[in-house]
Design a protein around this motif. Structure first.
Motif, PDB file in Angstrom:
ATOM      1  N   ARG A 127       0.823  -1.221  -0.017  1.00 21.69           N
ATOM      2  CA  ARG A 127      -0.046   0.062  -0.034  1.00 21.69           C
ATOM      3  C   ARG A 127       1.006   1.247   0.013  1.00 21.69           C
ATOM      4  O   ARG A 127       1.897   1.166   0.423  1.00 21.69           O
ATOM      5  CB  ARG A 127      -0.854  -0.120   1.129  1.00 21.69           C
ATOM      6  CG  ARG A 127      -1.744  -1.119   1.054  1.00 21.69           C
ATOM      7  CD  ARG A 127      -2.897  -1.151   2.224  1.00 21.69           C
ATOM      8  NE  ARG A 127      -4.087  -1.895   1.781  1.00 21.69           N
ATOM      9  CZ  ARG A 127      -5.088  -2.083   2.215  1.00 21.69           C
ATOM     10  NH1 ARG A 127      -5.704  -1.081   3.106  1.00 21.69           N
ATOM     11  NH2 ARG A 127      -6.039  -2.884   1.973  1.00 21.69           N
ATOM     12  N   PHE A 128       0.403   2.460  -0.530  1.00 21.33           N
ATOM     13  CA  PHE A 128       1.069   3.548  -0.851  1.00 21.33           C
ATOM     14  C   PHE A 128       0.634   4.927  -0.333  1.00 21.33           C
ATOM     15  O   PHE A 128      -0.596   5.076  -0.612  1.00 21.33           O
ATOM     16  CB  PHE A 128       1.589   3.585  -2.368  1.00 21.33           C
ATOM     17  CG  PHE A 128       2.202   4.871  -2.824  1.00 21.33           C
ATOM     18  CD1 PHE A 128       3.553   4.756  -2.722  1.00 21.33           C
ATOM     19  CD2 PHE A 128       1.455   6.018  -3.181  1.00 21.33           C
ATOM     20  CE1 PHE A 128       4.528   5.900  -2.936  1.00 21.33           C
ATOM     21  CE2 PHE A 128       2.446   6.965  -3.607  1.00 21.33           C
ATOM     22  CZ  PHE A 128       3.634   7.125  -3.318  1.00 21.33           C
ATOM     23  N   TYR A 166      -1.632  13.559  -8.686  1.00 20.29           N
ATOM     24  CA  TYR A 166      -2.369  13.150  -9.699  1.00 20.29           C
ATOM     25  C   TYR A 166      -1.614  11.717 -10.223  1.00 20.29           C
ATOM     26  O   TYR A 166      -2.666  10.678 -10.629  1.00 20.29           O
ATOM     27  CB  TYR A 166      -2.402  13.959 -10.953  1.00 20.29           C
ATOM     28  CG  TYR A 166      -3.389  14.975 -10.739  1.00 20.29           C
ATOM     29  CD1 TYR A 166      -4.623  14.758 -10.565  1.00 20.29           C
ATOM     30  CD2 TYR A 166      -2.970  16.607 -10.887  1.00 20.29           C
ATOM     31  CE1 TYR A 166      -5.695  15.814 -10.391  1.00 20.29           C
ATOM     32  CE2 TYR A 166      -3.953  17.538 -10.622  1.00 20.29           C
ATOM     33  CZ  TYR A 166      -4.981  17.402 -10.282  1.00 20.29           C
ATOM     34  OH  TYR A 166      -6.167  18.322 -10.281  1.00 20.29           O
ATOM     35  N   THR A 167      -0.442  11.490 -10.004  1.00 17.47           N
ATOM     36  CA  THR A 167       0.140  10.010 -10.355  1.00 17.47           C
ATOM     37  C   THR A 167      -0.260   9.126  -9.423  1.00 17.47           C
ATOM     38  O   THR A 167      -0.529   7.973  -9.790  1.00 17.47           O
ATOM     39  CB  THR A 167       1.769  10.294 -10.358  1.00 17.47           C
ATOM     40  OG1 THR A 167       2.116  11.543 -11.082  1.00 17.47           O
ATOM     41  CG2 THR A 167       2.375   9.158 -10.645  1.00 17.47           C
ATOM     42  N   THR A 168      -0.545   9.659  -8.211  1.00 21.87           N
ATOM     43  CA  THR A 168      -0.841   8.569  -7.077  1.00 21.87           C
ATOM     44  C   THR A 168      -2.319   8.232  -7.614  1.00 21.87           C
ATOM     45  O   THR A 168      -2.689   7.109  -7.724  1.00 21.87           O
ATOM     46  CB  THR A 168      -1.085   9.179  -5.764  1.00 21.87           C
ATOM     47  OG1 THR A 168       0.337   9.728  -5.636  1.00 21.87           O
ATOM     48  CG2 THR A 168      -1.396   8.092  -4.901  1.00 21.87           C
ATOM     49  N   GLN A 169      -3.301   9.067  -7.772  1.00 24.68           N
ATOM     50  CA  GLN A 169      -4.645   8.864  -8.306  1.00 24.68           C
ATOM     51  C   GLN A 169      -4.627   7.917  -9.633  1.00 24.68           C
ATOM     52  O   GLN A 169      -5.233   7.016  -9.709  1.00 24.68           O
ATOM     53  CB  GLN A 169      -5.294  10.098  -8.731  1.00 24.68           C
ATOM     54  CG  GLN A 169      -6.406  10.559  -7.721  1.00 24.68           C
ATOM     55  CD  GLN A 169      -6.938  11.878  -8.115  1.00 24.68           C
ATOM     56  OE1 GLN A 169      -7.076  12.481  -9.034  1.00 24.68           O
ATOM     57  NE2 GLN A 169      -7.602  12.594  -6.944  1.00 24.68           N
ATOM     58  N   ASN A 170      -3.740   8.301 -10.398  1.00 28.12           N
ATOM     59  CA  ASN A 170      -3.651   7.554 -11.448  1.00 28.12           C
ATOM     60  C   ASN A 170      -3.186   6.128 -11.498  1.00 28.12           C
ATOM     61  O   ASN A 170      -3.754   5.208 -12.138  1.00 28.12           O
ATOM     62  CB  ASN A 170      -2.822   8.306 -12.803  1.00 28.12           C
ATOM     63  CG  ASN A 170      -2.984   7.964 -14.295  1.00 28.12           C
ATOM     64  OD1 ASN A 170      -3.864   7.186 -14.640  1.00 28.12           O
ATOM     65  ND2 ASN A 170      -1.647   7.828 -14.787  1.00 28.12           N
ATOM     66  N   TYR A 171      -2.386   5.732 -10.776  1.00 28.64           N
ATOM     67  CA  TYR A 171      -1.903   4.584 -10.435  1.00 28.64           C
ATOM     68  C   TYR A 171      -3.128   3.798  -9.701  1.00 28.64           C
ATOM     69  O   TYR A 171      -3.249   2.348 -10.063  1.00 28.64           O
ATOM     70  CB  TYR A 171      -0.556   4.607  -9.804  1.00 28.64           C
ATOM     71  CG  TYR A 171       0.533   4.525 -10.783  1.00 28.64           C
ATOM     72  CD1 TYR A 171       0.767   5.351 -11.470  1.00 28.64           C
ATOM     73  CD2 TYR A 171       1.772   3.595 -10.628  1.00 28.64           C
ATOM     74  CE1 TYR A 171       1.834   5.414 -12.418  1.00 28.64           C
ATOM     75  CE2 TYR A 171       2.656   3.487 -11.462  1.00 28.64           C
ATOM     76  CZ  TYR A 171       2.709   4.642 -12.457  1.00 28.64           C
ATOM     77  OH  TYR A 171       3.914   4.455 -13.052  1.00 28.64           O
ATOM     78  N   MET A 177      -4.142   0.195  -7.663  1.00 28.46           N
ATOM     79  CA  MET A 177      -3.366   0.028  -6.795  1.00 28.46           C
ATOM     80  C   MET A 177      -3.971   0.732  -5.171  1.00 28.46           C
ATOM     81  O   MET A 177      -4.661   1.528  -5.599  1.00 28.46           O
ATOM     82  CB  MET A 177      -1.762   0.576  -6.774  1.00 28.46           C
ATOM     83  CG  MET A 177      -0.930  -0.139  -7.639  1.00 28.46           C
ATOM     84  SD  MET A 177       0.468   0.588  -8.625  1.00 28.46           S
ATOM     85  CE  MET A 177       1.472   0.757  -6.835  1.00 28.46           C
ATOM     86  N   PHE A 178      -3.613   0.245  -4.216  1.00 26.86           N
ATOM     87  CA  PHE A 178      -4.133   0.937  -3.014  1.00 26.86           C
ATOM     88  C   PHE A 178      -3.065   2.020  -2.836  1.00 26.86           C
ATOM     89  O   PHE A 178      -2.048   1.748  -2.042  1.00 26.86           O
ATOM     90  CB  PHE A 178      -4.255  -0.077  -1.767  1.00 26.86           C
ATOM     91  CG  PHE A 178      -4.928   0.376  -0.469  1.00 26.86           C
ATOM     92  CD1 PHE A 178      -4.228   1.658  -0.170  1.00 26.86           C
ATOM     93  CD2 PHE A 178      -6.165  -0.145  -0.296  1.00 26.86           C
ATOM     94  CE1 PHE A 178      -5.391   2.073   0.827  1.00 26.86           C
ATOM     95  CE2 PHE A 178      -7.061   0.550   0.640  1.00 26.86           C
ATOM     96  CZ  PHE A 178      -6.263   1.560   1.411  1.00 26.86           C
ATOM     97  N   ALA A 179      -3.168   3.167  -3.334  1.00 21.83           N
ATOM     98  CA  ALA A 179      -2.478   4.350  -3.298  1.00 21.83           C
ATOM     99  C   ALA A 179      -3.208   5.439  -3.120  1.00 21.83           C
ATOM    100  O   ALA A 179      -4.130   5.710  -3.846  1.00 21.83           O
ATOM    101  CB  ALA A 179      -1.703   4.572  -4.951  1.00 21.83           C
ATOM    102  N   VAL A 180      -2.709   6.265  -2.123  1.00 20.31           N
ATOM    103  CA  VAL A 180      -3.599   7.368  -1.400  1.00 20.31           C
ATOM    104  C   VAL A 180      -2.779   8.517  -1.233  1.00 20.31           C
ATOM    105  O   VAL A 180      -1.729   8.363  -0.910  1.00 20.31           O
ATOM    106  CB  VAL A 180      -4.433   6.906  -0.223  1.00 20.31           C
ATOM    107  CG1 VAL A 180      -5.201   5.741  -0.397  1.00 20.31           C
ATOM    108  CG2 VAL A 180      -3.552   6.714   1.088  1.00 20.31           C
TER     109      VAL A 180
END
Ligand code: NDP
Length: 338
Positions: A127-128, A166-171, A177-180
């Motif tokens: 998770r990120f 935006y990169t986090t949202q895009n991934y 991915m669990f990226a927040v």
């Protein structure tokens, strides 16, 4: 099995508090440190003896892949950044590379090491967390700001952070991915670097109280900010990665204080009248961006997060820490400002 966390920016203010918080929760914690002789490492080893260290740099894709592969974390907290807004005007390219492309490199490292997508809401994996900032709101026309407020970034730091956000949202959306991201308002502590306003004030007040300085020069005393305590904010970071769904959150206190409030409370801590020591210096005046204040209702409702430390408690803890540090320092160190 203990949860494993990897923190970039572990030598910074939030990195330290987050490592402490994760240790309290039973995690095994590794900090990514750049540079062969990072001057913060000896203090880090002393204060966080259980912290493992891995070397790497957000500018170097290979080093991040190696670090993630070696640590095999359950959670990655990307706090590393060039974080001082004025410096981002002097080093816009380096800021973009570190603060803007750094999160992309870390997400790629996770993707490569996980073999595909990292963690999703329903599958285990990595998770990120991305350290986003209220600076992305920039020039605001309405206040307070929440997750729906549009971004209007107004510095190289803020545009770089918007890229990371935006990169986090895009991934999250493209790879599942669990990226927040935590869109955090200013948070301070005795560990804040001295270039930031609150620490500049607490150091100056301690020096004046000890007779080492006579004045504190500041810009606009009417400027207002939403200032919270870093120790409370790292709890929000951890909680975001424990949630059932990967979502972004605004984190702030919802209360604003002026620079004048800050200096008044800080001088009150040493029983001095601030008006005798504070000088308004026109060279330090900056254009103000409107009222920036975090509406953390979503975090309160969905994560159960709210700040525990008042502004008064925060300021007095900073002044007390600087008084203690300066009083304990040898005389020749006290005379210099650092
Ligand atoms: P700090 O400036 O105290 O710490 C920044 C960290 O980033 C340091 O540990 C620094 O390490 C590291 N770093 C810098 N460049 C690199 C690089 N190329 N590779 C790896 N690490 C690097 O920031 P804070 O702790 O205050 O903030 C943490 C994060 O939260 C930052 O991303 C910041 O932008 C963001 N944020 C902070 C807010 C606040 O009010 N504190 C508000 C909103 C967001 P080194 O020792 O090598 O210099």
């Amino acid at each position: 099995m203990r949860n494993r966390a990897l923190i970039t920016g572990v030598t910074g203010q939030d990195g330290f508090y987050l490592a402490e918080e994760l240790f309290r929760c039973g995690y095994q914690v590794t900090g990514l440190v750049r540079g062969q002789r990072n001057p913060m490492v000896p203090a880090l080893r002393r204060q966080l003896p259980d912290l493992d260290i891995v070397h790497g740099d957000l500018l170097d894709q290979g080093s991040l892949i190696t670090a993630v592969d070696a640590v095999q974390p359950d959670e990655v907290y990307n706090l590393g950044a060039l974080s001082f807004v004025p410096s981002s005007w002097q080093q816009p390219m380096l800021t973009s590379e570190t603060t803007g492309l750094g999160p992309l490199r870390m997400l790629e490292a996770i993707r490569v090491v996980s073999g595909s997508n990292g963690s999703t809401s329903s599958q285990p994996g990595i998770r990120f967390y991305q350290a986003s900032t209220f600076e992305m709101f920039g020039q605001v026309s309405s206040s307070p700001q929440d997750e729906m407020t549009p971004f209007h970034p107004r510095s190289p730091y803020a545009t770089a952070k918007a890229h990371g956000h935006y990169t986090t949202q895009n991934y999250r959306e493209s790879y599942g991915m669990f990226a927040v991201s935590g869109i955090m308002f200013n948070h301070e502590s005795p560990r804040r670097s001295e270039e930031f306003m609150t620490r500049k004030v607490s150091v100056a007040v301690a020096r004046i109280a000890l007779g080492l300085d006579q004045e504190l020069r500041l810009g606009n005393l009417c400027a207002q900010r939403d200032w919270g305590y870093a120790g409370d904010y790292v709890t929000a970071m951890r909680t975001m990665l424990q949630a059932d769904r990967a979502e972004d959150y605004v984190i702030g206190t919802g209360a604003i204080h002026s620079v004048r409030d800050l200096v008044r409370i800080a001088f009150d801590c040493v029983c001095l009248d601030w008006e005798k020591y504070v000088i308004v210096d026109n060279d330090l005046l900056r254009p103000d961006a409107g009222v920036l204040c975090g509406d953390a209702r979503k975090a309160r409702q969905r994560l159960g997060w709210s700040p525990l430390t008042s502004f008064e408690q925060l300021v007095s803890s900073m002044v007390e820490a600087d008084l203690h540090r300066l009083s304990a320092a040898p005389a020749h160190d006290r005379r210099s400002r650092r």
